[in-house]
Design an enzyme around this catalytic site. Structure first.
Site, PDB file in Angstrom:
ATOM      1  N   ASP A  15       1.005  -1.088   0.074  1.00 36.95           N
ATOM      2  CA  ASP A  15       0.120  -0.151   0.180  1.00 36.95           C
ATOM      3  C   ASP A  15       1.016   1.157   0.003  1.00 36.95           C
ATOM      4  O   ASP A  15       2.111   1.102   0.573  1.00 36.95           O
ATOM      5  CB  ASP A  15      -0.876  -0.160   1.187  1.00 36.95           C
ATOM      6  CG  ASP A  15      -1.852   1.247   1.361  1.00 36.95           C
ATOM      7  OD1 ASP A  15      -2.243   1.798   0.400  1.00 36.95           O
ATOM      8  OD2 ASP A  15      -1.675   1.905   2.396  1.00 36.95           O
ATOM      9  N   ASP A 210      -1.973  -1.163   5.926  1.00 33.89           N
ATOM     10  CA  ASP A 210      -2.000  -0.683   7.381  1.00 33.89           C
ATOM     11  C   ASP A 210      -3.709  -0.357   7.436  1.00 33.89           C
ATOM     12  O   ASP A 210      -3.782  -0.079   8.529  1.00 33.89           O
ATOM     13  CB  ASP A 210      -1.267   0.428   7.572  1.00 33.89           C
ATOM     14  CG  ASP A 210      -1.775   1.695   6.736  1.00 33.89           C
ATOM     15  OD1 ASP A 210      -1.798   1.584   5.590  1.00 33.89           O
ATOM     16  OD2 ASP A 210      -1.628   2.805   7.354  1.00 33.89           O
ATOM     17  N   ASP A 214      -7.029  -2.288   3.037  1.00 31.76           N
ATOM     18  CA  ASP A 214      -6.065  -3.240   2.920  1.00 31.76           C
ATOM     19  C   ASP A 214      -6.455  -4.503   3.517  1.00 31.76           C
ATOM     20  O   ASP A 214      -5.753  -5.538   2.995  1.00 31.76           O
ATOM     21  CB  ASP A 214      -4.783  -2.839   3.398  1.00 31.76           C
ATOM     22  CG  ASP A 214      -4.310  -1.541   2.746  1.00 31.76           C
ATOM     23  OD1 ASP A 214      -4.343  -1.455   1.762  1.00 31.76           O
ATOM     24  OD2 ASP A 214      -3.509  -0.764   3.593  1.00 31.76           O
TER      25      ASP A 214
END
Length: 318
Positions: A15, A210, A214
C-alpha cells in the site's frame, strides 16, 4: 508457519499511504468552487473525519484543531469502502472522498472541468448541497522505502504498489522510490483481484498494508504483513506478521531471517536424520556398540540446537 511462507515469496505488494509513505499527511490548502466558502468546506470535513481513523482523517482533524475548529455532530455516518464517507451534517447530507466517488452523478462533469492538483498532492473532495470544495494534502515518503525496494530487487523479489490514490500521485511516489509496478485508483476489491491474479500466475505474493481497505487484500495474499504502530484493527487482525513501530525496513530483515531460518531447518533435518540413520545402520551390523549410537544421537541434538542459535546473530548483510 508465516515465517516459513515469507521465505518463499517472489513478489510483494505494498500500500502507499502509511506503508511506503509515513501517513503523516499535512493539509496544504482548502479550496471551494466558487471561491469564498473555504471555511464551510473545512468545517464539514473536520466534522465528518472525526468519525474516522484513516491517515487523511487524522491530518484533517489535526488541521482543524490547529485552527481552533471543533467537530460537530454527524448523524447517519457511513463509510463508503475505498471511496470516502458520508453523513448528515446540520440536516444536510454531506459526502467526503475521492473524485471517483462522484463519477456517477451530476457532479461528474463539474469536477472533470476542475484541474488536477500537482502529482505529489492528495485531494479530498467535500460535497454538501450546493457546497463543493476540496482539501489538498501532502505526505512524506518513508526514509527507508527506496533502500528496501532496491534490496528486494537485488534478491529477485518484484515490488508492486497497490493504492486507491490517483495515478499522478502514485507515479510521483513510485518514481522517487523506484518501485517496479504501480496500480492506482483501486478499490479494496480491485486489490484483492490483483493479488489473486498474480497468485494464479504461479507467484507467491506478500501484501504489506495498514488500513481498513487493505484488510481484504491482506487476507487474500500468501503471507500478510501489517504496519503495527498505526495500522487499523481490521488490518492487524488479518496480518500474519506485524512490523512494530511501522518500520518498513524490518520487512526486509524479516525476509532475510525467514530465508535463513528455512535453510537452518533443512540443515538440522539432514544432521538429525542423517545421524540417526548412520548410527542405526552401524549398530545393526555391529560396527559400533549401542552406547556409542545413543551418544551420537544426543550429540546431534546439541548440534541442531547450536545451529539454530545462529539466528540470534543474524545481521543485515546476511
Amino acid at each position: 508457519a508465516p515465517i516459513e511462507r515469507l521465505a518463499e515469496i517472489d513478489c510483494v505488494a505494498l500500500d502507499k499511504t502509511g506503508t511506503l509513505t509515513t501517513g503523516d499527511l499535512e493539509v496544504t490548502a482548502v479550496e471551494s468552487f466558487p471561491p469564498g466558502a473555504e471555511p464551510d468546506v473545512l468545517e464539514r470535513a473536520v466534522s465528518l473525519e472525526a468519525n474516522s481513523n484513516h491517515p487523511i482523517a487524522r491530518a484533517i482533524s489535526a488541521h482543524g484543531k490547529k485552527l481552533g475548529l471543533r467537530s460537530e455532530t454527524v448523524d447517519d455516518f457511513k463509510s463508503l469502502s475505498g471511496r470516502g464517507i458520508r453523513g448528515v451534517h446540520r440536516d444536510e447530507v454531506c459526502f467526503l472522498g475521492r473524485r471517483e466517488l462522484f463519477e456517477r452523478n451530476e457532479l461528474k462533469e463539474v469536477l472533470s472541468d476542475l484541474a488536477d492538483p500537482p502529482p505529489s498532492v492528495t485531494e479530498v473532495w467535500v460535497v454538501s448541497g450546493s457546497l463543493i470544495g476540496r482539501l489538498l494534502l501532502k505526505d512524506r515518503i518513508r526514509t527507508h522505502s527506496a533502500a528496501v525496494l532496491a534490496r528486494l530487487r537485488e534478491i529477485g523479489v518484484k515490488t508492486i504498489m497497490l493504492t486507491g490514490d490517483r495515478r499522478g500521485a502514485a507515479e510521483e511516489v513510485g518514481r522517487q522510490i523506484g518501485i517496479d509496478e504501480i496500480r492506482a485508483g483501486l478499490l479494496p476489491e480491485d486489490k484483492v483481484r490483483i493479488i489473486q491474479e498474480i497468485g494464479a500466475q504461479g507467484h507467491k505474493v506478500a501484501m504489506v498494508g495498514d488500513g481498513v481497505n487493505d484488510a481484504p487484500s491482506l487476507a487474500a495474499s500468501y503471507v500478510s504483513i501489517g504496519m503495527g504502530a498505526r495500522g487499523s484493527d481490521a488490518a492487524l487482525e488479518q496480518a500474519d506478521i506485524v512490523l512494530m513501530n511501522d518500520r518498513i525496513e524490518k520487512f526486509f530483515d524479516g525476509l532475510l531471517l525467514s530465508r535463513k531460518a528455512k535453510r537452518l531447518i533443512r540443515q538440522n533435518l539432514v544432521v538429525a536424520l542423517g545421524t540417526v540413520g548412520l548410527m542405526m545402520t552401524a549398530s545393526i551390523f555391529g560396527l559400533i556398540p549401542l552406547t556409542v549410537g545413543v551418544v551420537a544421537h544426543e550429540g546431534s541434538t546439541v548440534i541442531v540446537c547450536l545451529n539454530s542459535l545462529r539466528l540470534l546473530f543474524k545481521n543485515a548483510t546476511q
